[in-house]
Write a protein that holds these residues in place. Structure first.
Motif, short mmCIF file in Angstrom:
data_model
loop_
_atom_site.label_atom_id
_atom_site.label_comp_id
_atom_site.label_asym_id
_atom_site.label_seq_id
_atom_site.Cartn_x
_atom_site.Cartn_y
_atom_site.Cartn_z
N TYR A 69 -6.46 39.70 -16.68
CA TYR A 69 -7.66 39.70 -16.06
C TYR A 69 -7.39 39.28 -14.46
CZ TYR A 69 -8.87 38.44 -21.00
OH TYR A 69 -8.79 38.48 -22.26
N LEU A 70 -8.43 40.11 -14.10
CA LEU A 70 -8.38 39.91 -12.45
C LEU A 70 -9.14 38.58 -11.90
CD1 LEU A 70 -8.77 43.56 -11.28
CD2 LEU A 70 -6.68 42.31 -11.84
N ALA A 71 -8.57 38.09 -10.79
CA ALA A 71 -9.12 36.78 -10.36
C ALA A 71 -9.22 37.10 -8.64
CB ALA A 71 -8.37 35.78 -10.75
N GLY A 72 -10.10 36.21 -8.27
CA GLY A 72 -10.37 36.59 -6.69
C GLY A 72 -9.13 35.51 -5.96
N SER A 73 -8.39 35.05 -6.67
CA SER A 73 -7.43 33.91 -5.94
C SER A 73 -6.33 33.54 -6.92
CB SER A 73 -8.32 32.73 -5.35
OG SER A 73 -7.22 31.92 -4.64
N ASP A 74 -5.27 32.78 -6.23
CA ASP A 74 -4.04 32.46 -6.96
C ASP A 74 -4.73 31.64 -7.98
OD1 ASP A 74 -2.59 34.17 -5.34
OD2 ASP A 74 -1.94 32.36 -4.10
N VAL A 75 -4.05 31.85 -9.27
CA VAL A 75 -4.58 30.57 -10.27
C VAL A 75 -3.35 29.70 -10.54
CG1 VAL A 75 -5.14 30.65 -12.85
CG2 VAL A 75 -5.61 32.43 -11.63
N LEU A 76 -3.68 28.40 -9.98
CA LEU A 76 -2.54 27.25 -9.96
C LEU A 76 -2.64 26.27 -11.17
CD1 LEU A 76 -3.31 26.20 -6.15
CD2 LEU A 76 -1.84 27.99 -7.01
N ALA A 77 -3.73 26.36 -11.87
CA ALA A 77 -3.77 25.36 -13.21
C ALA A 77 -4.56 25.99 -14.34
CB ALA A 77 -4.52 24.16 -12.53
N GLN A 78 -3.93 25.90 -15.45
CA GLN A 78 -4.67 26.24 -16.77
C GLN A 78 -4.55 25.38 -17.54
OE1 GLN A 78 -2.06 29.98 -17.06
NE2 GLN A 78 -3.95 31.38 -16.61
N GLN A 79 -5.39 25.38 -18.79
CA GLN A 79 -5.51 24.85 -19.88
C GLN A 79 -6.59 25.72 -21.19
OE1 GLN A 79 -7.01 20.75 -20.21
NE2 GLN A 79 -6.32 20.23 -22.04
N PHE A 80 -5.94 25.41 -22.23
CA PHE A 80 -6.68 26.21 -23.39
C PHE A 80 -7.65 25.27 -24.19
CE2 PHE A 80 -3.71 29.88 -23.29
CZ PHE A 80 -4.66 31.00 -23.71
N ALA A 81 -8.71 25.60 -24.60
CA ALA A 81 -9.55 24.79 -25.31
C ALA A 81 -8.99 24.71 -26.77
CB ALA A 81 -11.00 25.20 -25.34
N LEU A 82 -9.31 23.79 -27.58
CA LEU A 82 -8.68 23.93 -29.05
C LEU A 82 -9.55 24.30 -30.13
CD1 LEU A 82 -6.28 22.91 -30.65
CD2 LEU A 82 -7.35 20.55 -31.18
N THR A 85 -5.60 21.70 -8.17
CA THR A 85 -4.06 21.60 -8.59
C THR A 85 -3.99 21.24 -9.86
OG1 THR A 85 -4.19 19.34 -7.99
CG2 THR A 85 -3.39 20.71 -6.28
N SER A 86 -5.02 20.85 -10.97
CA SER A 86 -4.92 20.30 -12.19
C SER A 86 -6.40 20.40 -12.63
CB SER A 86 -4.46 19.12 -12.30
OG SER A 86 -3.98 18.77 -13.56
N VAL A 87 -6.13 20.88 -14.24
CA VAL A 87 -7.55 20.78 -14.83
C VAL A 87 -7.23 20.31 -16.30
CG1 VAL A 87 -8.55 22.78 -13.83
CG2 VAL A 87 -6.91 23.14 -15.70
N GLN A 88 -8.00 19.36 -16.68
CA GLN A 88 -7.82 18.62 -17.98
C GLN A 88 -9.27 18.79 -18.68
OE1 GLN A 88 -5.15 17.47 -19.51
NE2 GLN A 88 -3.94 18.00 -17.60
N LEU A 89 -9.12 19.36 -19.69
CA LEU A 89 -10.33 19.59 -20.75
C LEU A 89 -10.35 18.34 -21.54
CD1 LEU A 89 -12.81 21.56 -21.25
CD2 LEU A 89 -10.96 22.40 -23.22
N LEU A 90 -11.66 17.45 -21.67
CA LEU A 90 -11.64 16.21 -22.57
C LEU A 90 -11.88 16.63 -24.02
CD1 LEU A 90 -13.89 13.93 -20.52
CD2 LEU A 90 -11.36 14.43 -20.61
N LEU A 142 -0.17 18.77 -7.39
CA LEU A 142 -0.05 17.25 -8.11
C LEU A 142 -0.82 17.43 -9.26
CD1 LEU A 142 -0.35 15.00 -5.01
CD2 LEU A 142 1.85 15.61 -6.39
N PRO A 143 -0.36 17.03 -10.40
CA PRO A 143 -1.21 17.02 -11.74
C PRO A 143 -1.95 15.79 -11.78
CG PRO A 143 1.09 16.48 -12.44
CD PRO A 143 1.02 16.80 -10.66
N ILE A 144 -2.98 16.00 -13.10
CA ILE A 144 -3.59 14.54 -13.20
C ILE A 144 -3.25 14.35 -14.62
CG2 ILE A 144 -5.43 14.44 -11.45
CD1 ILE A 144 -7.32 15.74 -13.63
N HIS A 145 -3.33 13.10 -15.20
CA HIS A 145 -3.17 12.93 -16.54
C HIS A 145 -4.24 12.23 -17.42
CE1 HIS A 145 1.10 14.06 -15.49
NE2 HIS A 145 0.85 13.41 -14.42
N VAL A 146 -4.50 12.66 -18.49
CA VAL A 146 -5.71 11.76 -19.19
C VAL A 146 -5.27 11.15 -20.53
CG1 VAL A 146 -7.97 12.22 -20.15
CG2 VAL A 146 -7.46 13.34 -18.23
N ASN A 147 -5.75 10.00 -20.86
CA ASN A 147 -5.23 9.29 -21.94
C ASN A 147 -6.72 9.06 -22.51
OD1 ASN A 147 -4.68 7.61 -24.28
ND2 ASN A 147 -2.45 7.57 -23.43
N GLU A 148 -7.22 9.69 -23.20
CA GLU A 148 -8.83 9.84 -23.70
C GLU A 148 -9.13 8.82 -24.83
OE1 GLU A 148 -12.68 12.74 -24.58
OE2 GLU A 148 -10.78 13.31 -24.23
#
Length: 470
Positions: free
Chosen positions: A281-294, A336-341, A380-386
């Motif tokens: 998949y082509l993107a317009g910029s460098d992809v620095l963070a990723q996360q899959f949905a469940l 720098t980081s993505v976190q899906l709730l 830098l990443p972020i961390h979630v403890n929902e």
């Protein structure tokens, strides 16, 4: 009062006012630094062409280190709560009857977080004659928080990586054991995530940067490879020739079973780990963070341009029209980081301006912002403890901050045990069960070559009992 005395007192006030203005102008005299302790001025010279220690950068660093040392002493001291948790909750409810107070169990947890105490951990190893002297670069815990994958920078270049096993005991003791099988590489590790190939967290996905004539690659390593009791057949072991990857993620949705993604320069590659089949998949910029949905095979990406977009793997169109982007919104700087709730309607994103925002994916709008995070250019990443309602992030200033996820209140700021520096930014893991189902709640911090555990204050027996009843 006589007229003469009135005029005299007026002249005195005027003279004192002029003297205070004169002192304030002197203290901000360009090219000079006023030391309040020595009550004198020192000349400032540019720091790049002489050995003069009095530069603006040096003075600022000195003040920051003084502040960190004072906060560390305060943080190490006894942390007291003036009344019990029940009384605290009832008092708040009485003072603010119209306020939508947070649930009682969550309040218990927040009070316990404010009482966490630092304890240095000793890492056990069969090779006890050579203690760890290499700085931690990354730590990533598995879903059960029983194992932590570690990447350490080696002094002569390159890095080493392995797995630490954690065991928690009811008496408040946390033991750490380093697996004997460590692996060394002369390449840099950009990103790491756990992968479920044969069972949950059975493998580790590792993104290695290419050097010289050696291209970058993504390695899928079985966790048993690092075990002290390594069997003859460790399991699926493979490497994919993928140029320098900034980020990676593993998909747990059954519709894209055994699939992982890598974020590269201006593109995303989704790979089937069994067949090796790829989709680009082509993107317009460098992809620095990723996360899959469940719940669905949807991949969320954060870019250097500040763009956040999602990819639905069920769509076949992957053309330049970017019609496959199911969601798209922007922040002001590189993500720098993505976190899906858990409900997968909200997404947390952090950028290189120190902004942490909560996005409502349905309306593509930022609904909340968490203030206090510090970042200028670091990854830098972020961390979630929902379940506990907590958000954690380590800033470029080396402070670890904890926010309430629900109302964005800053709950606690933890100074680093070591002086701040580029090689001293802590790596953290937070869990209510460090070491497995019988583990200890708290924060795990790796900074330089040391490992620390910030455990809950044992004085909160009331909170622990009430939390178990919730």
């Amino acid at each position: 009062m006589k007229r003469g005395n009135w005029r005299s007192s007026g002249r005195d006030r005027h003279r004192h006012h002029n003297q205070s203005q004169w002192r304030s102008r002197l203290r901000s005299l360009p090219g000079f630094y006023f030391d309040p302790e020595k009550n004198r001025y020192f000349r400032l010279l540019p720091g790049h062409n002489n050995c003069n220690p009095l530069t603006k950068e040096g003075l600022q660093k000195k003040e920051e280190e003084k502040k960190r040392s004072a906060l560390l002493v305060e943080d190490d001291g006894p942390r007291k709560v003036s009344w019990g948790i029940t009384e605290y909750y009832l008092t708040r409810k009485k003072l603010y009857p119209k306020m939508n107070l947070i649930p009682f169990c969550r309040l218990i947890h927040e009070v316990k977080v404010s009482g966490m105490q630092r304890q240095r951990l000793e890492v056990q190893s069969s090779n006890s004659t050579s203690p760890n002297t290499d700085n931690f670069h990354l730590i990533v815990a598995d879903s059960a928080c029983e194992r932590v994958f570690t990447v350490n920078d080696v002094s002569h270049g390159g890095c080493k990586y392995g797995i630490m096993n954690f065991h928690g005991y009811r008496k408040g003791f946390l033991s750490v054991e380093m697996c004997d099988n460590l692996y060394f590489t002369n390449r840099k590790v950009n990103s790491v995530c756990w992968a479920s190939v044969t069972h949950t967290d059975s493998h580790v996905l590792l993104c290695l940067v290419g050097i010289s004539q050696t291209p970058g690659c993504v390695s899928l390593l079985p966790a048993s490879l690092f075990s002290n009791f390594n069997p003859d057949q460790p399991g699926m072991l493979c490497s994919f020739k993928i140029s320098t990857a900034w980020s990676c993620a593993w998909c747990l949705n059954p519709q894209a079973d055994k699939t992982f993604s890598t974020g590269l320069s201006r593109r995303v590659i989704v790979t089937d780990a069994v067949t090796g089949r790829r989709a680009t998949y082509l993107a317009g910029s460098d992809v620095l963070a990723q996360q899959f949905a469940l719940r669905a095979p949807v991949l969320f990406n954060g870019c250097r341009s500040g763009e956040i977009f999602s990819i639905d793997l069920r769509q076949r169109d992957r053309g330049r029209s970017h019609s496959w982007k199911t969601s798209r919104f922007f922040q002001e700087s590189a993500i720098t980081s993505v976190q899906l709730l858990q409900d997968e309607n909200y997404l947390l994103a952090a950028d290189m301006l120190g902004k942490i925002k909560l996005w409502d994916i349905r309306i593509k709008r930022s609904v909340k912002q968490y203030e206090g995070h510090h970042n200028e250019y670091a990854y830098l990443p972020i961390h979630v403890n929902e379940p506990e309602g907590l958000l954690l992030a380590v800033g470029q200033d080396c402070y670890t901050r904890l926010w309430s996820l629900h109302d964005s209140r800053l709950l606690r700021t933890i100074p680093s045990p070591h002086p701040a520096g580029k090689d001293s930014i802590p790596n953290v893991v937070f869990s209510s069960q460090l070491g497995g189902s019988r583990g200890l709640p708290g924060l795990l911090m790796a900074v330089r070559h040391d490992l620390y555990h910030y455990s809950y204050n044992k004085d909160y027996q009331e909170g622990r009992t009430l939390e178990g009843q919730c």
